[in-house]
Every structure is written in C-alpha cells, then in structure tokens.
Design a protein around this motif. Structure first.
Motif, PDB file in Angstrom:
ATOM      1  N   GLU A  63       1.197   5.640  -0.679  1.00 54.24           N
ATOM      2  CA  GLU A  63       0.554   6.937  -0.852  1.00 54.24           C
ATOM      3  C   GLU A  63       0.847   7.482  -2.240  1.00 54.24           C
ATOM      4  O   GLU A  63       1.982   7.430  -2.718  1.00 54.24           O
ATOM      5  CB  GLU A  63       1.056   7.919   0.207  1.00 54.24           C
ATOM      6  CG  GLU A  63       0.628   7.579   1.626  1.00 54.24           C
ATOM      7  CD  GLU A  63       1.077   8.636   2.618  1.00 54.24           C
ATOM      8  OE1 GLU A  63       1.521   9.712   2.164  1.00 54.24           O
ATOM      9  OE2 GLU A  63       0.979   8.372   3.828  1.00 54.24           O
ATOM     10  N   SER A 120       1.077  10.518  -3.423  1.00 54.35           N
ATOM     11  CA  SER A 120       2.016  11.637  -3.527  1.00 54.35           C
ATOM     12  C   SER A 120       3.460  11.136  -3.568  1.00 54.35           C
ATOM     13  O   SER A 120       4.274  11.603  -4.372  1.00 54.35           O
ATOM     14  CB  SER A 120       1.833  12.599  -2.352  1.00 54.35           C
ATOM     15  OG  SER A 120       2.038  11.922  -1.119  1.00 54.35           O
ATOM     16  N   THR A 143       0.852  -1.189   0.000  1.00 56.94           N
ATOM     17  CA  THR A 143       0.000   0.000   0.000  1.00 56.94           C
ATOM     18  C   THR A 143       0.888   1.240   0.000  1.00 56.94           C
ATOM     19  O   THR A 143       1.758   1.374   0.858  1.00 56.94           O
ATOM     20  CB  THR A 143      -0.912   0.026   1.234  1.00 56.94           C
ATOM     21  OG1 THR A 143      -1.714  -1.151   1.243  1.00 56.94           O
ATOM     22  CG2 THR A 143      -1.819   1.250   1.207  1.00 56.94           C
TER      23      THR A 143
END
Length: 309
Positions: free
Chosen positions: A59, A61, A57
C-alpha cells in the motif's frame, strides 16, 4: 527469557546450524570459496531480489511512511559509520567493510521470520519488513557495492563494474515488471523461484565455509566490536529517535524499531568475498553480530512493545 528462547531457537539457531554445516563441509571438501561467491553473486542473489520485487504488493500510504523513515535512518547510519571509520583511522578497504557492516542489515532471512513470529496476527508488521527487505536490497547493491568497488578502483571503472552487476539488472526488471503487471511464463518463473529459494541456504553455507578458515580469537578485535556495537545498540537508538520525530506509533513503529536491531547482513560478507576486500573482517562481523543479536534483539522487541503498544 521466553522471548530470548523463541528468538534463539526459531531464528538464530537455524542460521547458526547452516553456518556450522558450511564449516564442516569446508573442512572436509575444501571448496573453492571464490567460485561459490561468484555463484551467489551472479545467480542466487539476482534471482532472490527479482522474485522479491516482482511478487510484493504494498500500500502506498505504508510505503511512504516506511520510505521516509528509511531515508532518515539509513542516511544517519551512513554518516555515522563514515565518521567512526575516520576516527578509527581505518585503511580505505577496512573503512569500506566497516561502513557496510553498520549500514547493511539482515532484513531477509533474519528479519522476515522475526516479523512473522511477532506479528502473526498483524499482517502489516510483516508487510513492513518486506518493504525493508526491498530497500535493503537496493542499499546493498548501490551503496554497499560502491563502497567495495571504490576502495580498490576509481573513476569510470567503478561505474562500469557497477552496471555489469546482474543484481542491478534484476532489481530494475523486477520493479518494472511489478509496476506494469507483466506475467512471467511458468517455464521462466518456476526455475527463477527454485533458484531464489536456495539463496539463503547457499549464502549461509558459503559464509560458514569462509568462517571455518578463521580463528575464533580473531573475531575479538576492536573494529568488529565497534561495528557490532554501532549496528546493534546505536542503530536502534537512532531509529527510536527517528520514529519519535516522525510521530509514528502502533505496529508501524514497533516493526521499524525491531527491524533496526537486526545484525549485519550476510550480503556484506558475500560481496567482500567476491571483490576480495577484507573478506575475513566482513565474515567475522557477520558472525559476531548474529550471535550477539539473539540478546539485543530480544531487548528491542520488549522495548518496542512497551513503548508502542
């Protein structure tokens, strides 16, 4: 010296011990290396890549920053290795192995432990390394695989052989199941994880078995030296330029710079053995770059912390 000792005994030494184990077992039992290579390519590799992509997983960004860096960095490595191979007047098969040795980095069993050691209190550093493993897997089984196949075959045969590779199927399935949050039933997930967990050991033992058939002095040749210099010295230098160009800083910059200094991926040797394309040279490069990296990675770690504290 402290960093050198930590890296050598926690990262490089375990790798070298597995290589040595493979060499000893090969001397005693004379394994069928082609069969072992096929076991890795058609069983262990797909399971490892699927597990990695399925469970990670990230992010968006951070993924965007890292992806932009990787496109510029790996793209520059591809171009550089292509022109160096031409300048050295390498045969097509030699050029394929040389280019893979420069572009394909050991981000998995070498990179992640290094990241865990350095960024123990900064999880983002480890997360970035996981992202790099995913991109390296994609690069290995697209660019790296194409290099080897195209060195001995051409046209439609390349595409057919490429699409037959189970690693491609595992990559696509892993990404899709991750994206759509599909849950694997335990009776499938458990054996897949068992196989994936065995990948590093089997791959390194097989590489050690292959290396046992080589004379140490054969490792000291111009192509291997230039390959390792490009991978371990020129690579991090280019990465530093890309990091400064993109204005990255802090842990992100540190992690990316350190990751650019890792040695040649063992997968480059496994694939070369599977397709019987200059497998001895590929194995020599992996061994030499892994040994030398215990010094070069130490210097890059120091510079990363100095420049991007």
């Amino acid at each position: 010296m402290v960093y050198l000792g930590m890296i050598f005994f926690k990262i490089v030494m375990p790798i070298l011990l597995l290589l040595a184990l493979g060499a000893i077992l090969q001397k005693k039992f004379k394994f069928n290396l082609k069969a072992l290579s096929q076991l890795i390519t058609y069983c262990f590799m797909p399971a490892a890549v699927f597990s990695n992509l399925y469970a990670t997983t990230i992010e968006l960004s951070v993924l965007g920053q890292v992806a932009f860096f990787i496109v510029l960095f790996i793209g520059s490595q591809m171009i550089l290795s292509h022109f160096i191979a031409r300048a050295l007047h390498l045969r097509k098969t030699e050029a394929a192995v040389f280019k893979n040795s420069v572009v394909l980095i050991n981000s998995g069993n070498y990179g992640i432990p290094v990241a865990q050691m350095i960024f123990a209190t900064q999880p983002i550093g480890v997360a970035i390394q996981v992202i790099l493993v995913i991109f390296q897997n994609m690069t290995t089984y697209t660019y790296g695989l194409y290099n080897l196949i195209s060195s001995t075959k051409s046209g439609l045969t390349i595409v057919k052989d490429f699409l037959k590779m189970p690693i491609i199927h595992a990559l696509l399935i892993g990404v899709l199941m991750n994206y759509f949050d599909v849950t694997l039933p335990p009776f499938i997930q458990i054996p897949v994880e068992h196989v994936a967990d065995g990948f590093v050991a089997v791959a390194l033992i097989t590489l050690g078995a292959q290396l046992s058939q080589l004379e140490i002095k054969s490792m000291f040749n111009k192509t291997v030296f230039i390959s390792c210099f490009t991978r371990l010295i020129v690579g991090p230098s280019i990465a530093l330029g890309v990091i400064l160009l993109l204005g990255l800083d802090g842990v992100v910059a540190q992690s990316l710079l350190i990751a650019s200094a890792f040695p040649t991926s063992r997968n480059s040797s496994s694939l070369a053995l599977e397709y019987d394309v200059e497998s001895a040279t590929a194995a020599q490069t992996v061994l030499f770059s892994t040994i030398v990296s215990c010094l070069t990675v130490t210097v890059v770690i120091y510079l990363a912390e100095l420049l991007f504290a």
